[in-house]
Design an enzyme around this catalytic site. Structure first.
Site, PDB file in Angstrom:
ATOM      1  N   LYS A  80     -10.595 -21.420  22.767  1.00 52.94           N
ATOM      2  CA  LYS A  80     -11.130 -20.100  22.406  1.00 52.94           C
ATOM      3  C   LYS A  80      -9.981 -19.127  22.165  1.00 52.94           C
ATOM      4  CE  LYS A  80     -14.366 -16.759  24.561  1.00 52.94           C
ATOM      5  NZ  LYS A  80     -15.225 -16.553  25.743  1.00 52.94           N
ATOM      6  N   SER A 155     -20.011 -15.586  24.719  1.00 48.37           N
ATOM      7  CA  SER A 155     -19.002 -15.272  23.726  1.00 48.37           C
ATOM      8  C   SER A 155     -18.247 -16.492  23.208  1.00 48.37           C
ATOM      9  CB  SER A 155     -18.001 -14.278  24.328  1.00 48.37           C
ATOM     10  OG  SER A 155     -17.333 -14.858  25.445  1.00 48.37           O
ATOM     11  N   SER A 179     -20.624 -17.112  29.300  1.00 47.99           N
ATOM     12  CA  SER A 179     -20.127 -17.378  27.943  1.00 47.99           C
ATOM     13  C   SER A 179     -19.803 -18.821  27.620  1.00 47.99           C
ATOM     14  CB  SER A 179     -18.884 -16.537  27.685  1.00 47.99           C
ATOM     15  OG  SER A 179     -19.292 -15.266  27.301  1.00 47.99           O
TER      16      SER A 179
END
Ligand code: GLN
Length: 479
Positions: A80, A155, A179
């Site tokens: 990420k 996210s 997330s």
């Protein structure tokens, strides 16, 4: 081209490499092809093509020479865009950090690559990991890989999509309030948020430090465990890392049926709010466990309505403090239109941050301000303690807590951008584990009438990941 989706696990890839059925170069090539072929979903913000191929060639040479390749050889991962990788840009999907190149690697990344894994690229996410739909990004939204026009969750939305579409075997995301688990549920894959302190946060761009934890997304439990074993453990660069080591003897083959108690919250469905298909599939799965002999207790959790407000007050407060470092002076975006220092701070931050991040900085500053500190921040701290104590009491007499991962399936891109509160409320089942620092996992549970995926979540006491993973396997297999 090699059909990479044929290799469903690290074990299969490693065995194929050892037997010479394929080379690492072919494996990486195959993933790169899939990344190219699925570019329309906007998952990758950076692809390390040449570097990954070079590392693959080096691994092939080592294998040919009979040298030991490291426990994670053959593993290709995405990370990420909030996890630092030395010499590579990292931007937290923010305008604020465009052009920023990290001078160091996160401990998790160092351990991953040190064990022979290859990082193929960095993937999109919500700005500074704030969001539940991967829509709050400088790079634009990521699409759900199997449902065009729908969000992948957030996210770590693109982390889940990168695994869902077989562009890599696992992905590292971050989980402050769900997330990793929520996008895993929306994309039909598995997401693990370990205990707070299990994985070093060194090199993870901070959102809310007392909640943040690196998590792992993959397609099967052994892959998650292999990665967890390598990247977890004490780190002198993060004093909050736990010294309770994993047992390390592997995931227990089974969990004794006799004496294993699972709690679920009967009031989780009272308010309505939960999609009927999710409620029914969840209850069915618990019934199956019950019939198999596990003890399933439906208990009341009286603090349910407080968990979302407590989570958002505290994370916004921590975020407003963490993000004060982006001032246009030390690093990050600097405005070109400042007359004096005050204006430099103000304009740099106004230009650099997106709408959701600004909203949270303002609310966080508000709850920390002198007139409201007691009413909001301090009260929320007390409620957090109460929630932790209550969960501890439940876990004193139960091995696991089961909840749906989300109250609903993925929504259409754009559908909720005007209604942030409804998005916050959809985090109701995931933020609990972060408030308490306990490990939690989401595994696929079913699909709604439109074919959209949803998951079931399991939590356990701090530092009991191995037991949690073992029970998750049962939860998957028992259907
Ligand atoms: N959706 C939650 C939030 O926006 C969780 C985000 C996360 O876990 N990083 O805060």
């Amino acid at each position: 081209m090699m059909p990479i989706e044929r290799y469903r696990s690290l074990e299969q890839i490693q065995s194929a490499l050892r037997k010479g059925e394929c080379t690492m170069k072919e494996v990486v090539h195959a993933y790169l092809e899939r990344i190219n072929g699925t570019a329309h979903v906007n998952a990758y913000v950076r692809v390390f093509r040449d570097e990954a191929l070079q590392q693959a060639r080096e691994l092939d040479t080592r294998l040919q020479n009979g040298e030991s390749p490291g426990p994670l050889f053959g593993l290709v991962a995405s990370i990420k865009d909030v996890i630092c990788y030395a010499g590579h840009p990292v931007s937290a999907a923010s305008g604020m950090l465009q052009d920023y190149i990290s001078p160091f690697s996160a401990t998790a990344v160092e351990r991953l690559t040190g064990a022979g894994a290859i990082i193929i690229g960095m993937v999109n996410c919500d700005e500074f990991a704030m969001g539940s739909a991967n829509e709050n990004s400088w790079y634009g939204p990521t699409q759900n890989g199997l449902h065009t026009g729908y969000v992948p969750g957030g996210s770590s939305g693109a982390s889940a999509v990168s695994v869902q579409l077989d562009t890599c075997l696992v992905s590292l995301g971050s989980d402050t309030g769900g997330s990793v688990r929520q996008p895993a549920a929306f994309c039909g894959v598995i997401g693990l948020k370990p205990s707070y302190g299990r994985i070093s946060r060194h090199g993870l761009i901070a959102y809310a430090s007392s909640f943040d934890q690196i998590g792992i997304i993959g397609k099967n439990i052994p892959d998650l465990y292999a990665v967890l074993q390598v990247i977890s453990g004490p780190d002198e660069k993060d004093s909050t890392t736990t010294h309770h080591l994993l047992v390390g003897a592997g995931i227990p083959e089974s969990i004794p049926i006799e004496g294993t108690r699972i709690a679920s919250f009967s009031n989780a469905f009272h308010a309505g709010g939960v999609q009927a298909e999710i409620r029914d599939a969840f209850n069915d799965r618990l019934d199956t466990l019950d019939q198999a002999g596990y003890q399933v207790d439906h208990i009341e959790f009286p603090l349910l309505e407080y968990i979302v407000p407590t989570y958002y007050i505290l994370t916004m407060a921590e975020a407003s403090s963490n993000l004060s470092r982006y001032d246009g002076v030390r690093y990050g975006h600097r405005t070109k239109h400042a007359g004096d220092l005050e204006e430099l701070y103000g304009r740099s931050r106004s230009e650099g941050f997106g709408t959701e991040v600004k909203r949270r900085i303002m609310l966080g500053t508000f709850v920390l301000s002198s007139g409201y500190y007691d009413a909001y921040f301090q009260t929320a701290q007390k409620v957090r303690r109460k929630i932790m104590d209550t969960i501890q009491t439940i876990l004193d007499t139960h091995d696991f807590i089961a909840l749906p991962t989300t109250p609903e399936t993925a929504w259409k891109i754009g559908e909720k951008v005007e209604d942030p509160v409804s998005v916050y409320l959809s985090d109701i089942f995931t933020v609990l584990a972060n408030l308490c620092g306990i490990p939690a996992i989401s595994v696929p549970l079913g699909q709604d009438k439109n074919g959209l995926d949803f998951g079931i979540q399991l939590m356990s006491a701090r530092d009991t990941e191995e037991k949690l993973l073992a029970m998750s396997k049962i939860l998957i297999d028992i259907q």
